[in-house]
Motif scaffolding. Sequence first.
Motif, short mmCIF file in Angstrom:
data_model
loop_
_atom_site.label_atom_id
_atom_site.label_comp_id
_atom_site.label_asym_id
_atom_site.label_seq_id
_atom_site.Cartn_x
_atom_site.Cartn_y
_atom_site.Cartn_z
N THR A 176 -21.95 29.50 5.52
CA THR A 176 -20.81 28.66 5.27
C THR A 176 -21.47 27.26 4.97
OG1 THR A 176 -19.45 29.95 6.81
CG2 THR A 176 -18.56 27.84 6.35
N ILE A 177 -21.05 26.77 3.95
CA ILE A 177 -21.48 25.12 3.66
C ILE A 177 -20.34 24.61 3.33
CG2 ILE A 177 -23.07 23.57 2.55
CD1 ILE A 177 -25.12 25.73 2.47
N GLU A 178 -19.66 23.85 4.03
CA GLU A 178 -18.49 23.13 3.32
C GLU A 178 -18.57 21.64 3.85
OE1 GLU A 178 -14.93 25.12 5.19
OE2 GLU A 178 -15.80 27.17 4.78
N ILE A 179 -18.28 20.70 2.84
CA ILE A 179 -18.63 19.26 2.88
C ILE A 179 -16.87 18.76 2.71
CG2 ILE A 179 -19.28 17.29 2.02
CD1 ILE A 179 -21.40 20.30 1.46
N ARG A 180 -16.44 18.15 3.71
CA ARG A 180 -15.34 17.50 3.38
C ARG A 180 -15.26 15.81 3.26
NH1 ARG A 180 -11.88 20.07 8.47
NH2 ARG A 180 -10.33 19.07 7.12
N GLY A 181 -14.71 15.39 2.28
CA GLY A 181 -14.70 14.14 1.95
C GLY A 181 -13.57 13.78 1.12
N HIS A 182 -13.75 13.04 0.02
CA HIS A 182 -12.92 12.68 -0.94
C HIS A 182 -13.67 12.44 -2.49
CE1 HIS A 182 -9.83 11.13 1.63
NE2 HIS A 182 -10.71 10.90 2.50
N CYS A 183 -12.81 13.14 -3.17
CA CYS A 183 -13.30 13.48 -4.67
C CYS A 183 -13.18 12.49 -5.68
CB CYS A 183 -12.57 14.74 -5.09
SG CYS A 183 -10.80 14.25 -5.59
N ALA A 184 -13.63 12.38 -6.60
CA ALA A 184 -13.84 11.29 -7.61
C ALA A 184 -12.71 10.40 -7.87
CB ALA A 184 -14.46 11.77 -8.75
N PHE A 205 -18.39 12.55 -5.38
CA PHE A 205 -17.76 13.14 -4.30
C PHE A 205 -18.10 12.35 -2.97
CE2 PHE A 205 -16.76 15.68 -0.64
CZ PHE A 205 -15.23 16.27 -0.86
N LYS A 206 -17.19 11.73 -2.26
CA LYS A 206 -17.73 10.83 -1.02
C LYS A 206 -17.60 11.73 0.07
CE LYS A 206 -17.59 6.60 -3.11
NZ LYS A 206 -18.24 7.33 -4.32
N PRO A 207 -18.78 12.30 0.69
CA PRO A 207 -18.77 13.08 1.71
C PRO A 207 -18.48 12.34 3.07
CG PRO A 207 -20.93 12.63 1.15
CD PRO A 207 -20.06 12.10 0.27
N GLU A 208 -17.77 13.04 3.97
CA GLU A 208 -17.35 12.43 5.47
C GLU A 208 -17.90 13.34 6.47
OE1 GLU A 208 -13.36 11.42 4.74
OE2 GLU A 208 -14.09 9.82 3.41
N LYS A 209 -17.81 14.87 6.38
CA LYS A 209 -18.09 15.61 7.35
C LYS A 209 -18.88 16.94 6.63
CE LYS A 209 -16.35 17.76 11.40
NZ LYS A 209 -15.95 19.24 11.49
N ALA A 210 -19.82 17.33 7.19
CA ALA A 210 -20.26 18.67 6.58
C ALA A 210 -20.47 19.81 7.58
CB ALA A 210 -21.75 18.20 6.13
N THR A 211 -20.31 20.99 7.26
CA THR A 211 -20.44 22.07 8.01
C THR A 211 -21.35 23.16 7.30
OG1 THR A 211 -18.37 21.86 8.63
CG2 THR A 211 -19.25 24.01 8.94
N SER A 256 -10.94 8.91 -4.27
CA SER A 256 -11.65 7.76 -3.68
C SER A 256 -11.88 6.39 -4.58
CB SER A 256 -13.03 8.35 -3.26
OG SER A 256 -13.85 8.63 -4.37
#
Lengths: 131, 131
Positions: free
Chosen positions: B120-128, A114-120, B131
């Motif tokens: 709350t832990i949320e990582i936004r990006g692109h999955c396998a 998974f390529k992360p871009e932004k984390a919260t 990407s």
Amino acid sequence: MSTPQLTKNQALVFDVLTKAESPLSAYTILDKLRDQGFRAPLQVYRALEKLLEYGVVHRLESINSFVACAHPDENCHNHGLVAFAICESCGQVIEFHDHEVDHRLMDWLRSQKFKPEKATIEIRGHCATCS
Amino acid sequence: MSTPQLTKNQALVFDVLTKAESPLSAYTILDKLRDQGFRAPLQVYRALEKLLEYGVVHRLESINSFVACAHPDENCHNHGLVAFAICESCGQVIEFHDHEVDHRLMDWLRSQKFKPEKATIEIRGHCATCS
DNA sequence: TGGAGTCTGTTATATTATTACATCAATTGC
DNA sequence: GCAATTGATGTAATAATATAACAGACTCCA
């Protein structure tokens, strides 16, 4: 990436956030800037967008609000992950950087390709003085 | 705490979420349930509130959406911290539990005398695959 | 049987965020 | 210089998300 000279609106919004005791919503910021000529939400949102990009402001997703970064000097984008503890009573926010947590999460993301871009990371609860 | 028998509305909402490929907004759920007699947002929000309480649904703060918990059997409240990796392309969510991250964060919170209630832990990006 | 508690239905409204379109100013390339 | 581009701004309108307030129905059970 260093922070460029702020425009008038950006400076006004940043100033309000810097002076605030706790996170502010976009509309609260708008209200505080009506005297300075702000009339529409977009004026706030556009300034915030840039300030977030420069890393001098953070958005708290869980409360739809914004805070000035706790590290005026350094650029927050360089810290990697940032975590926030948000007090439900007084609204105060403690900002926190931890490489251990960072690495651990990144390792896991890598394992998932998974390529992360932004984390919260936001923890809500009660601060020392409020509990 | 085990999950009690769901009411009609709760079951309908849970069912929609369970069958969904990715997180849904409250209003998307509402639209999907119009045929079953749903007319107002509150019908959805009230059901969601309970489902969140039971730990069978998660709220993704960073995208204002909801997902069914990835662990149908166990109760998610027992896992401690939950992290989510959210793909910006396909919307798919990977759920993740890690005690290391959990402990590290909790240690830090304790050191700050901060009493956590919700994380709350949320990582936004692109999955396998995206990407 | 009649409270207490919970779930429901409905209307209205509050809060947060974006779209669309016009103007102005600074910058760049020719 | 001057068109072309880019970025910031102003404004109105609207979309998307969430809650308040009030009323009715249902179950449980003392």
